[in-house]
Design a protein around this motif. Sequence first.
Motif: not given
Length: 399
Positions: A174-186, A229-236
């Motif tokens: 997800c790329v938005g105004p607050d930066g890059t994050r993971m996202g899930s979508a239906m 969670g964060p994109w690019g690294r494992p989320d525990p």
Amino acid sequence: MIPTRSEEGREAVRWVEAHRSYLQEQAAVNDRLGQTAIASVERLRCAGLLGVSAPKPSGGLGLTSLHDVSLLVKEIAAADGSVGVALSMHFALAVYFARTAAASNDADLVQRQWLRELGSGAMVLASAVAEPGLEAWRPATEARKDADGWTVSGRKILVSNSPSATHLYTRVRCVGPDGTRMGSAMIPVAARGVEVLDDWDGLGLRGSGSGTVILDEVRLPDRSMRPGGPWGRPDPNDLEGRAAASIPIVAAYLGIAQAASDIALADFARDSPGVRRRSEATAIRWYVADMTVAYAEAEAVFQRSLERIDEVFGSTAPRSADSEVGRRIMRDCLIASLTVERETTRVIDAAMQICGGRAFTADHPLARCYRDAKAAAFMRPFSPPERFVEFLLPGSTEA
């Protein structure tokens, strides 16, 4: 035989039994032609089986037990491994939605709507997560935010059940105004820009429809995207969900082992008297004993791991377990996966010896079990699959 824990689970397994012969017949046809098991999935959808986790008022059974959902997948896979694997993620997602709804009266209204659609048979799910050469936490598929929602573009592979699905549950960058994050979508399959390529041509699981999905500028409203969670690294904190998604897949491979054992034992029992009665040979009797032990070992480890995982899910709300608990149940899931993978191969090898040379013919059901089971090595709970050792090493902090 691992017993179900709920009446809803027992009822769901009974429903599978009613369609077992049909699934077995279609499995042979689909394997021979290399075609997706669309008719089998449709049969189960029309019977209401795909909506078992929806509340009863919505047409389901109210099945919220991950334990019993996993056993349901095992029974489907015992009839057709391709369908068991193809639907494992559908059931894993459905029970997750049900648990989320049951955890709070203020649960997400969108997930409640999904449950209603599942109960009515209007929603059939596929998980579009995998991408070529990329870890699960580093998807290249991109979702860009604007004032009206999101635009998603990317390419997903190994999307089991995609030719039968109405909706794709996917993970994106997800790329938005607050930066890059993971996202899930239906994502509805019918949405503009979605292309499902029925291009699966595997060695085994030939009916699973594990093909490619192209997402080309697909427009989604805000409510269809869920932040992660964060994109690019494992989320525990993501390990809990990964274990929940993976244990039904492990159950499918145990179902394949069960099918092979049943085929071999039936062949051994009906061996007729003659000049050469194979069932009386010491070697064949030894293979029966070894197959019995191998299946018992796989079932025992799977059952223990499933119970430990289910204890967590039965006592905590979704995504509320701390990272150490998530690591523990992920480890349990990995141990179950590796044990079932190895012992299923041992079961099938022994079963082929029991049935003799005809088991080596392409249209023999054991030949299909043999090829289907080989996919287990590439479907381990940890991603990438070859890095499972790092996760199991003492003191490892790999997530």
